[in-house]
Design a protein around this motif. Structure first.
Motif, short mmCIF file in Angstrom:
data_model
loop_
_atom_site.label_atom_id
_atom_site.label_comp_id
_atom_site.label_asym_id
_atom_site.label_seq_id
_atom_site.Cartn_x
_atom_site.Cartn_y
_atom_site.Cartn_z
N LEU A 98 6.26 22.74 3.48
CA LEU A 98 5.29 21.97 3.62
C LEU A 98 5.21 20.84 4.75
CD1 LEU A 98 3.53 21.44 0.07
CD2 LEU A 98 2.75 23.32 1.94
N PRO A 99 4.49 20.66 5.62
CA PRO A 99 4.29 19.43 6.59
C PRO A 99 4.59 18.26 5.66
CG PRO A 99 2.49 20.85 7.02
CD PRO A 99 2.90 21.12 5.68
N GLY A 100 5.72 17.50 6.51
CA GLY A 100 6.03 16.13 5.76
C GLY A 100 7.37 16.00 5.95
N ASP A 101 7.99 15.00 5.31
CA ASP A 101 9.23 14.51 5.11
C ASP A 101 9.84 13.35 4.58
OD1 ASP A 101 12.19 14.92 5.76
OD2 ASP A 101 11.71 15.56 7.75
N TYR A 102 11.10 12.83 4.32
CA TYR A 102 11.37 11.73 3.86
C TYR A 102 10.80 10.52 4.36
CZ TYR A 102 15.31 11.44 6.72
OH TYR A 102 16.14 11.25 7.87
N LEU A 103 10.53 9.52 3.58
CA LEU A 103 10.36 8.38 4.27
C LEU A 103 11.32 7.60 4.61
CD1 LEU A 103 7.32 7.28 1.71
CD2 LEU A 103 7.23 8.75 4.01
N ARG A 104 11.28 6.76 5.56
CA ARG A 104 12.24 5.67 6.10
C ARG A 104 12.14 4.61 4.90
NH1 ARG A 104 10.34 6.88 11.31
NH2 ARG A 104 8.78 5.67 10.93
N PRO A 105 13.35 3.92 4.45
CA PRO A 105 13.21 2.76 3.41
C PRO A 105 12.44 1.88 3.56
CG PRO A 105 15.59 3.41 4.35
CD PRO A 105 14.60 4.11 5.26
N ASP A 107 9.38 1.97 5.04
CA ASP A 107 8.01 2.39 5.20
C ASP A 107 7.07 2.29 4.06
OD1 ASP A 107 8.52 3.10 7.71
OD2 ASP A 107 8.55 5.44 7.32
N ASP A 108 5.88 1.85 4.18
CA ASP A 108 4.77 1.98 3.29
C ASP A 108 4.61 3.52 2.76
OD1 ASP A 108 2.22 1.03 1.69
OD2 ASP A 108 1.43 2.58 3.02
N GLU A 109 4.35 3.79 1.80
CA GLU A 109 4.10 5.27 1.49
C GLU A 109 3.19 6.02 2.14
OE1 GLU A 109 3.02 7.99 -2.48
OE2 GLU A 109 3.95 6.10 -2.84
N VAL A 110 2.02 5.59 2.14
CA VAL A 110 0.75 6.21 2.74
C VAL A 110 0.70 6.06 4.52
CG1 VAL A 110 -1.68 6.64 3.22
CG2 VAL A 110 -0.79 6.07 0.95
N GLU A 111 1.18 5.18 4.99
CA GLU A 111 1.37 4.92 6.35
C GLU A 111 2.60 5.59 7.03
OE1 GLU A 111 -0.97 3.96 8.60
OE2 GLU A 111 -2.13 3.53 6.66
N GLY A 112 3.74 5.58 6.07
CA GLY A 112 4.89 6.50 6.71
C GLY A 112 4.77 7.80 6.39
N PHE A 113 3.77 8.21 5.36
CA PHE A 113 3.52 9.87 5.41
C PHE A 113 3.00 10.38 6.63
CE2 PHE A 113 1.05 13.03 2.52
CZ PHE A 113 1.70 14.19 3.41
N LYS A 114 1.78 9.44 6.93
CA LYS A 114 1.04 9.70 7.97
C LYS A 114 1.95 9.69 9.35
CE LYS A 114 -3.28 7.94 6.51
NZ LYS A 114 -4.39 6.62 6.93
N ALA A 115 2.98 8.84 9.56
CA ALA A 115 3.63 9.03 10.65
C ALA A 115 4.56 10.51 10.57
CB ALA A 115 4.89 7.76 10.72
N ARG A 116 5.08 10.66 9.08
CA ARG A 116 5.78 12.04 9.29
C ARG A 116 4.85 13.12 9.52
NH1 ARG A 116 10.92 11.75 10.23
NH2 ARG A 116 12.31 11.17 8.41
N LEU A 117 3.64 13.39 9.41
CA LEU A 117 2.93 14.16 9.55
C LEU A 117 2.42 14.38 11.05
CD1 LEU A 117 0.08 13.96 6.70
CD2 LEU A 117 1.79 16.00 6.96
#
Length: 269
Positions: A98-105, A107-117
């Protein structure tokens, strides 16, 4: 559900209509047709690790420095002939994710996820005109998978003897707007996979992806046509004789037979 009821009552033998059966349901989700979306390609994004061993070694290094790794992936849903399809990536004709990946340490969860998307699917250059960074609607968290050790296996629960899991992966429902431009790296394929293809198909897609139909079963759907009209609702029925199948939307150098793809590491990375 009025569309389904009205159609059924036109039969010579109308069904017995039961009492309402929709208590405590989440809100109905509106799905837009695959044809509403524009797909392109962008620069190659090589995998960070040359092997499974290297990937697990990097996970161990991350855990030592930052603790449990946080990973977010998105379940993006549209429809084709009134049957839900999931947008997912196929990498090197080898495995699906699925689209996405691990977050940088940090990163905020939602904003970091949006950046990964954005990294995976946001368009670049002229094809991205009018698209804003982080323009994703992050919906419900549908599942959590846990990696108890520095191994490929993940579980939808934390085993009783594990007190310090090494990774938690969350699967979020991503509500797609009426239209959107998506671009996939040239070394990947973007696929639209029908729910029935995923269901009970762990041999091909692995336990995480094959569980998606279960995760989405809590929702009712409305299916919208190209003119923005609701033409069906759960349970949606396509035209007679139509059998949904996986479609290659972008990337990968061509529309190849999906049955020839290798089943390697599916759902475990």
């Amino acid at each position: 559900m009025s569309t389904i009821t009205a159609t059924a009552l036109q039969s010579e033998n109308p069904p017995i209509i039961p009492l309402p059966f929709n208590a405590n349901q989440p809100r109905t989700i509106r799905l837009y047709p695959l044809s509403n979306y524009t797909f392109g390609v962008k620069e190659t994004q090589p995998e960070e690790d040359p092997s499974v061993i290297a990937r697990l070694k990097r996970l161990e290094e991350h855990y030592t420095a930052h603790g449990m790794r946080r990973t977010c992936e998105g379940i993006l849903v549209c429809h084709e002939h009134n049957h839900p399809h999931i947008l997912m990536l196929q990498i090197a004709n080898a495995f699906f994710k699925l689209p996405g990946d691990y977050l940088r340490p940090e990163d905020d969860e939602v904003e970091g996820f949006k950046a990964r998307l954005d990294e995976r699917l946001a368009p670049v250059g002229k094809i991205g005109e009018g698209e804003e960074a982080g323009d994703w609607h992050i919906g419900d968290c549908l599942a959590q998978w846990w990696r108890p050790n520095f191994e490929t296996f993940m579980y939808p629960f934390i085993p009783a003897h594990v007190t310090r899991p090494k990774e938690c992966k969350k699967l979020y429902f991503i509500e797609l707007p009426q239209s959107k431009v998506l671009s996939v790296p040239k070394n990947m394929k973007l696929l639209a996979v029908p729910l029935f293809e995923l269901y009970d198909n762990t041999a091909r897609y692995g336990p995480q992806l094959s569980a998606i139909p279960h995760l989405l079963s809590r929702y009712n759907f409305e299916f919208v046509n190209d003119n923005g009209e609701v033409v069906a609702a759960t349970p949606g029925i396509g035209p007679d004789g139509y059998v949904p199948k996986t479609k290659v939307l972008a990337g990968g150098g061509g529309d190849e037979d999906m049955n020839d793809a290798k089943e390697e590491e599916n759902g475990t990375n």
